[in-house]
Write an enzyme that holds these catalytic residues in place. Structure first.
Site, PDB file in Angstrom:
ATOM      1  N   CYS A  31      -4.095  -1.654 -15.935  1.00  0.00           N
ATOM      2  CA  CYS A  31      -5.505  -1.704 -16.315  1.00  0.00           C
ATOM      3  C   CYS A  31      -5.708  -0.920 -17.595  1.00  0.00           C
ATOM      4  O   CYS A  31      -4.941  -0.005 -17.896  1.00  0.00           O
ATOM      5  CB  CYS A  31      -6.357  -1.094 -15.227  1.00  0.00           C
ATOM      6  N   TYR A 170      -0.079 -11.359  -6.403  1.00  0.00           N
ATOM      7  CA  TYR A 170      -0.178  -9.894  -6.378  1.00  0.00           C
ATOM      8  C   TYR A 170      -0.520  -9.415  -4.964  1.00  0.00           C
ATOM      9  O   TYR A 170      -1.565  -9.774  -4.421  1.00  0.00           O
ATOM     10  CB  TYR A 170      -1.262  -9.515  -7.393  1.00  0.00           C
ATOM     11  N   HIS A 173      -0.877  -2.202  -4.291  1.00  0.00           N
ATOM     12  CA  HIS A 173      -1.910  -1.185  -4.508  1.00  0.00           C
ATOM     13  C   HIS A 173      -3.006  -1.174  -3.447  1.00  0.00           C
ATOM     14  O   HIS A 173      -4.066  -0.574  -3.655  1.00  0.00           O
ATOM     15  CB  HIS A 173      -2.548  -1.351  -5.906  1.00  0.00           C
ATOM     16  N   ASP A 266       1.691   4.953  -6.775  1.00  0.00           N
ATOM     17  CA  ASP A 266       2.394   4.204  -7.819  1.00  0.00           C
ATOM     18  C   ASP A 266       2.269   4.937  -9.152  1.00  0.00           C
ATOM     19  O   ASP A 266       3.248   5.083  -9.884  1.00  0.00           O
ATOM     20  CB  ASP A 266       1.792   2.800  -7.909  1.00  0.00           C
TER      21      ASP A 266
END
Ligand code: ADP
Ligand code: SF4
Length: 690
Positions: A31, A170, A173, A266
């Site tokens: 991001c 995906y 997360h 992460d």
């Protein structure tokens, strides 16, 4: 062995399904606060990575539908074909520099906000939203699942049409619906999408197969998967279901992009995960299970570690988000054997804080990050000098070091004068605190570069006065004299009035503690009315040295700013584990030699704490004395305050300020002023309204 041979393995091409990466450097999706609102900025930033040698450059999570609306945050968006041109800016710019472009398609499920769209929030089962919002998530029925698959297929086609080479499914997360279906604690379904692992994996498998079917001829299909939630037996574990997922899907994706969940694990900071390759223990099994290429991350900055990861067969690609932000030219520098020139990430997560705020990315180490389009800054290039002017920079903290370095790179004759025994300023001071050792790289990187420049002189132990500056006769002066912490208790919540501090009370500032002045005995109260990060680090230091410490703050959490850097729960946990007593929602009412009186921010009710010494972390005062004296003399052509002396803020801001000053030196003022106004405006005459 030559550098070329030593690191040669990192520059081998690798096939990913129908496409080929030119080397093993892979910028994984990250991001950046630009996204659909700042597409030109995003394209320019990603293109810089491609220019720096990354073989694959991914964008960031890219919403496939209005029911996965992350507003007010600005991520990628591919709701319909009208989003294609903005993303094409990026793919064309990345291709132009020889890299492959990847897109991380996402449906965020119960992590979506839908503040803008007001669409229902979707999840495997009825449940609270992942965010503290009033809208709950509802269980998806079969028609919702069919619709989701259609949205994903349509978005994959649009991604291909936008020019992407690699298209992601995906499940990571803890932020995506595919992963939510996978996790038993989020999936209470009794149909074929719930229960057994095979059932919970069904949606992911379908999304992978659908993506292959619609774009697999042209594009590689990547799967981003969090193999471990780092919750032990409470969550998915790499050794158990994590591994089973990789075994069950083994060769279906063209590429495995593996990591740990959630995002704070992460993107762990050096404060809590000091080592490079901190995810290796979790992800290293993946290559034993699949024949497809594997990319992993772990804040890799050491080329030797990268080589060993590939040689040992743990990874095919060296994945990076933060190291690519800190140094977009990391691959090129390794290729050219310029290891010492790499601007190593310090693991501070200031980059993440920008995304958390929904504003364009910034980086402590790399001041050009996020400014590629807006200010046209290139991390490796800067305009040459315009004249034979000599420049003096006073203060060798992050602002002064960066300013001097960039002026030096421009070719100016630069003198850098520092009062202290060693250059580094606050970086030196703060990096001596627990967990912040890596921050020293901000100074070390710059000093290493500076010391190789013949046109640059550094003087330490040189506290400059206005007379000494005048004696030097240098007409252009930048003052990076920094700021020092207040001693009077004035802070955010004191309404500009100092709290009563009785004579004889032992008061310490953060500068005192960092300079090694420590309370002798008895309870210490660290009072935090700054609320950023420093007070908790000081409390950690004092408690770690065996002192009895109380942490008091008007905030309702310890170091609320660190929520933006994904650290807050760990910061508070660490203090609790060290036995620090935490008193939130309390302002400093009065201090005497024996006690600190605190007042409840809600009721005003007072309490007294035994306090032999108080560490007041409140505000900083700019060091402007020299500036005032020089301004009064009025003899200089350039006199500019930079860094904390101009505006106390983060180290990242000080570096940026020093960089900007060097870029703007001898630039017409009107031209430099224009930079502030450059932004991406909505074209009211362009796109259709509906
Ligand atoms: P910034 O974050 O803006 O770089 P710092 O506080 O880290 O600010 O650094 C400021 C540096 O300036 C300190 O190392 C300090 O010793 C130095 N300094 C302050 N005043 C003078 C001065 N008059 N002459 C030389 N150095 C100075
Ligand atoms: Fe690394 Fe900090 Fe830069 Fe992020 S902001 S890339 S963590 S140095």
């Amino acid at each position: 062995m030559t550098e070329e041979n030593r690191f040669g393995v990192l520059f081998e091409p690798v096939r990913i399904g129908p496409v080929e990466a030119r080397n093993r450097f892979y910028q994984v999706p990250h991001c950046n606060g630009m996204g659909h609102r700042h597409p030109r900025a995003e394209a320019a930033m990603r293109a810089m990575k491609a220019e720096g040698g990354w073989a694959v450059v991914a964008n960031q999570e890219t919403e496939i539908h209005p029911s996965s609306d992350l507003s007010p945050f600005s991520e990628g968006r591919l709701w319909d074909e009208r989003d294609i041109p903005a993303l094409r800016l990026m793919t064309e710019a990345v291709h132009d520099k020889g890299a492959l472009a990847a897109v991380e398609l996402v449906h965020n499920g119960s992590h979506a906000l839908n503040h803008f769209s007001r669409a229902p929030i979707l999840a495997p089962s009825d449940m609270s939203s992942d965010n503290v919002i009033a809208r709950q998530a509802r269980a998806m029925d079969k028609s919702d699942i069919r619709a989701l698959r259609r949205w994903h297929r349509d978005a994959a086609r649009r991604a291909r049409d936008a020019g992407f080479d690699i298209i992601y499914v995906y499940a990571g997360h803890n932020m995506t619906v595919a992963q939510h279906f996978l996790l038993p604690h989020l999936n209470a379904r009794s149909d074929e999408y719930g229960g057994s692992l095979e059932n919970r994996l069904r949606l992911t498998r379908e999304l992978l197969e659908d993506t292959h079917e619609v774009v697999g001829q042209d594009c590689a299909v990547a799967f981003r998967f969090a193999v471990d939630e780092m919750l032990g037996a409470e969550g998915m574990q790499a050794a158990e279901e994590g591994r089973a997922v990789v075994e069950m899907l083994a060769d279906i994706p063209d590429l495995w992009d593996v990591n740990v969940a959630g995002w704070p694990n992460d993107s762990a900071t050096t404060r809590f995960a000091p080592e490079d390759g901190y995810q290796n223990d979790y992800i290293s099994f993946v290559k034993q299970v699949t024949d497809k290429p594997v990319v992993g991350v772990g804040r890799f900055t050491s080329p030797d570690l990268m080589v060993s990861m590939v040689r040992k067969g743990l990874l095919d690609f060296i994945g990076a988000a933060r190291p690519s932000i800190s140094d977009p030219f990391l691959p090129k520098k390794i290729e050219e054997g310029r290891i010492e020139d790499i601007r190593e990430c310090i693991g501070c997560n200031i980059c993440v804080s920008a995304d958390s705020l929904g504003v364009p990315i910034r980086c402590t180490q790399n001041p050009t990050m996020g400014e590629e389009w807006r200010r046209g800054w290139h991390p490796e290039r800067i305009a040459p000098k315009k004249s034979a002017a000599e420049v003096l920079v006073v203060g060798a903290g992050p602002a002064g070091l960066e300013c001097a370095l960039q002026l030096g790179r421009r070719g100016y004759d630069v003198t850098l004068a520092e009062a202290g025994e060693e250059p580094g300023g606050r970086v030196l001071r703060e990096s001596g605190l627990p967990g912040l050792g890596a921050w020293r790289r901000v100074a070390d990187y710059r000093l290493h570069q500076l010391r190789q420049m013949a046109n640059l002189r550094i003087f330490t132990q040189s506290a400059m006065t206005a007379e000494e500056v005048a004696e030097l006769g240098v007409p252009h002066v930048f003052l990076a004299t920094g700021a020092r912490w207040r001693r009077d208790g004035i802070g955010r919540t004191t309404r500009r009035t100092p709290p009563p501090i009785a004579e004889g009370a032992a008061v310490f500032t953060p500068d005192d503690i960092m300079a090694g002045l420590l309370p002798e005995a008895g309870p210490v109260v660290v009072y935090d009315d700054d609320q950023i990060y420093l007070a908790a680090v000081l409390a950690e230091k004092l408690a770690g040295e065996g002192r009895e410490v109380v942490f008091a703050t008007p905030a309702s959490l310890v170091s609320p700013f660190t929520d933006l850097t994904l650290e807050q729960p760990r910061v508070q946990a660490r203090l609790i584990e060290l036995g620090v007593e935490i008193r939130c929602n309390r302002t400093l009412a009065a201090l005497s030699p024996e006690e600190m009186r605190l007042s409840c921010v809600f009721t005003g009710r007072e309490e007294a704490l035994a306090c032999a010494a108080a560490v007041l972390v409140t505000e900083r005062m700019r060091e402007t004395e020299l500036h005032q004296a020089l301004a009064d003399k009025g003899e200089l052509v350039t006199l500019e305050l930079i860094g904390d002396a101009a505006s106390p803020a983060l180290i990242a801001d000080a570096v940026w300020s020093g960089h900007k000053a060097a870029r703007n030196f001898e630039r017409p003022r009107a031209e430099a002023e224009k930079d502030w106004f450059r932004r991406e405006l909505i074209d009211l005459n362009g796109g259709e309204a509906g």
